[in-house]
Write a protein that holds these residues in place. Structure first.
Motif, PDB file in Angstrom:
ATOM      1  N   LEU B 191      39.858  30.598  43.674  1.00 20.74           N
ATOM      2  CA  LEU B 191      39.988  31.260  42.410  1.00 20.74           C
ATOM      3  C   LEU B 191      41.187  32.151  42.003  1.00 20.74           C
ATOM      4  O   LEU B 191      41.867  32.215  41.152  1.00 20.74           O
ATOM      5  CB  LEU B 191      38.606  32.181  42.041  1.00 20.74           C
ATOM      6  N   ALA B 192      41.642  33.023  43.285  1.00 21.88           N
ATOM      7  CA  ALA B 192      42.654  33.747  43.225  1.00 21.88           C
ATOM      8  C   ALA B 192      44.167  33.201  43.419  1.00 21.88           C
ATOM      9  O   ALA B 192      44.845  33.564  43.049  1.00 21.88           O
ATOM     10  CB  ALA B 192      42.400  34.697  44.579  1.00 21.88           C
ATOM     11  N   ALA B 193      44.047  31.873  43.884  1.00 23.31           N
ATOM     12  CA  ALA B 193      45.295  31.312  44.481  1.00 23.31           C
ATOM     13  C   ALA B 193      46.247  31.041  43.251  1.00 23.31           C
ATOM     14  O   ALA B 193      47.514  31.409  43.565  1.00 23.31           O
ATOM     15  CB  ALA B 193      44.970  29.617  44.794  1.00 23.31           C
ATOM     16  N   GLN B 194      45.926  30.733  42.120  1.00 22.68           N
ATOM     17  CA  GLN B 194      46.776  30.583  40.947  1.00 22.68           C
ATOM     18  C   GLN B 194      47.133  31.691  40.060  1.00 22.68           C
ATOM     19  O   GLN B 194      48.405  31.852  39.752  1.00 22.68           O
ATOM     20  CB  GLN B 194      46.270  29.613  39.687  1.00 22.68           C
ATOM     21  N   GLU B 200      38.550  40.811  42.882  1.00 25.78           N
ATOM     22  CA  GLU B 200      37.551  41.224  42.019  1.00 25.78           C
ATOM     23  C   GLU B 200      37.777  41.089  40.363  1.00 25.78           C
ATOM     24  O   GLU B 200      37.173  40.716  39.334  1.00 25.78           O
ATOM     25  CB  GLU B 200      37.146  42.896  41.935  1.00 25.78           C
ATOM     26  N   ASP B 201      39.177  41.199  40.105  1.00 25.48           N
ATOM     27  CA  ASP B 201      39.868  41.091  38.742  1.00 25.48           C
ATOM     28  C   ASP B 201      39.788  39.665  38.353  1.00 25.48           C
ATOM     29  O   ASP B 201      39.351  39.262  37.321  1.00 25.48           O
ATOM     30  CB  ASP B 201      41.287  41.443  38.722  1.00 25.48           C
ATOM     31  N   ARG B 202      40.116  38.787  39.398  1.00 17.85           N
ATOM     32  CA  ARG B 202      39.917  37.275  38.995  1.00 17.85           C
ATOM     33  C   ARG B 202      38.593  36.838  38.808  1.00 17.85           C
ATOM     34  O   ARG B 202      38.223  36.223  37.705  1.00 17.85           O
ATOM     35  CB  ARG B 202      40.616  36.795  40.347  1.00 17.85           C
ATOM     36  N   VAL B 203      37.662  37.406  39.494  1.00 23.62           N
ATOM     37  CA  VAL B 203      36.353  37.009  39.414  1.00 23.62           C
ATOM     38  C   VAL B 203      35.744  37.411  37.932  1.00 23.62           C
ATOM     39  O   VAL B 203      35.181  36.774  37.027  1.00 23.62           O
ATOM     40  CB  VAL B 203      35.375  37.588  40.199  1.00 23.62           C
TER      41      VAL B 203
END
Lengths: 225, 225
Positions: B191-194, B200-203
């Motif tokens: 999820l964070a990769a891109q 947490e922000d990404r989630v």
């Protein structure tokens, strides 16, 4: 060679063939659902995958049968409806206590049903007969059951319990088939079509044939029928 | 472009991609089983057939995902095992009281899962990402649900009950996804990769995106999200 829609005997064959196709399609649908649930209950992901693929093939067989119903001018839903719950009936007669019993139950149920459909196919029009006969059987599933049960059958106590279970199952399967014959005159006609025997004699011979096939199958599994 | 097995960052992508493929394959297997049972419970044979075919397609998708796991040198059973029961978790949170509720539950569950897999696919190697994205979605199933629920939604009382049900369902679906993210660091990394954002922000952004998609879907059904 499809049956002509004109002459009366051919029309009877066409109508009876549609009933056979409805039974076979309903059977494959219910086998698909049962096998999907068996897959979900399988003790390992490897077995699960083999059984899931068998479920997928049952669905594919149903599609072929439905296509043939349409070719003969029938409606699939109408032809399947009278057989709704045909496997459920078999399922509810006895409850498997172990995974081995569940595997044997499905295996015997589908095998007896396949044998019965093969006999019925002899009374159908030639092209439908070849289609139905060509569709039946599932080697990968049979291999899975034979190899899984081989481990259980190696133990004498388990083997005699499974043998007893097998005898109950074939009785249940034959009772379901008898119900289908009694309720559906078309099915009785298809059975009589090839032999010219009186209905009751033919039914006796059908049961003897199905029982003989069952005995051979149980022997293959190392079980006494 | 497949990830090289040599360099360390690529090896991480390959390992994480295998986790994504395991999740997706397990998800498709469980969708297959649930849809087979939904088919068996459908109120008409026509609906039954549409849903059974969706189940068949879920199984086909699983086969493609399993094949890709093998291409990347992974073992399908090993990769699926950590996600065993992922849909069961969603199923057990709430029980559908009517056929409409059951239909909406499956529809929302699969749609949210598809959206989540699409987001994860962005972090996978390019070829896997394209494979996963290309597999997802089932127009025939969506059409069935939209047309069936249209009849129910025409009634105001039923529509507001279904809308409430939809809000519970999306909450359950997001809770299941949150559990997957928390338990599987590889999923969080994908999820964070891109974005390069902190986890947490990404989630938070993922949940906002999934909720927005859900709202659009509910509107398409004529329901308030």
């Amino acid at each position: 060679m499809t049956a002509s829609h004109q002459s009366s005997p051919d029309e009877q064959v066409r109508a009876d063939t549609l009933v056979l196709l409805g039974l076979a399609a309903e059977f494959e649908f219910e086998a698909f659902v049962r096998l999907a649930n068996d897959a979900a209950a399988a003790p390992s992901i490897a077995e699960r995958q083999v059984i899931a693929r068998s479920a997928g093939r049952a669905l594919e067989r149903q599609e072929h049968l439905i296509a043939r119903i349409a070719e003969l001018g029938g409606d699939a839903a109408t032809m399947m409806a009278p057989f709704d719950g045909v496997i459920l009936d078999f399922e509810q007669r006895t409850t498997a206590a172990t995974w081995s019993e569940r595997l044997l139950k499905a295996f015997i149920g589908y095998a007896v049903a396949d044998d019965f459909l093969r006999l019925l196919a002899q009374g159908a029009d030639e092209r439908t007969g070849e289609l139905v006969t060509g569709l039946l059987g599932d080697d990968a599933y049979t291999e899975l059951v034979v190899s899984q049960l081989a481990q259980v059958v190696a133990d004498d106590v388990s083997a005699s319990r499974l043998a007893l279970w097998g005898r109950r199952l074939v009785g249940d399967a034959l009772a379901v088939i008898q119900g289908v014959i009694v309720r559906q005159p078309a099915i009785a006609r298809l059975l009589a079509a090839q032999s010219g025997e009186a209905g009751e004699d033919r039914v006796q011979r059908v049961f003897a044939s199905l029982t003989a096939e069952h005995t051979r199958r149980m022997e293959r599994l190392g079980l006494t029928a």
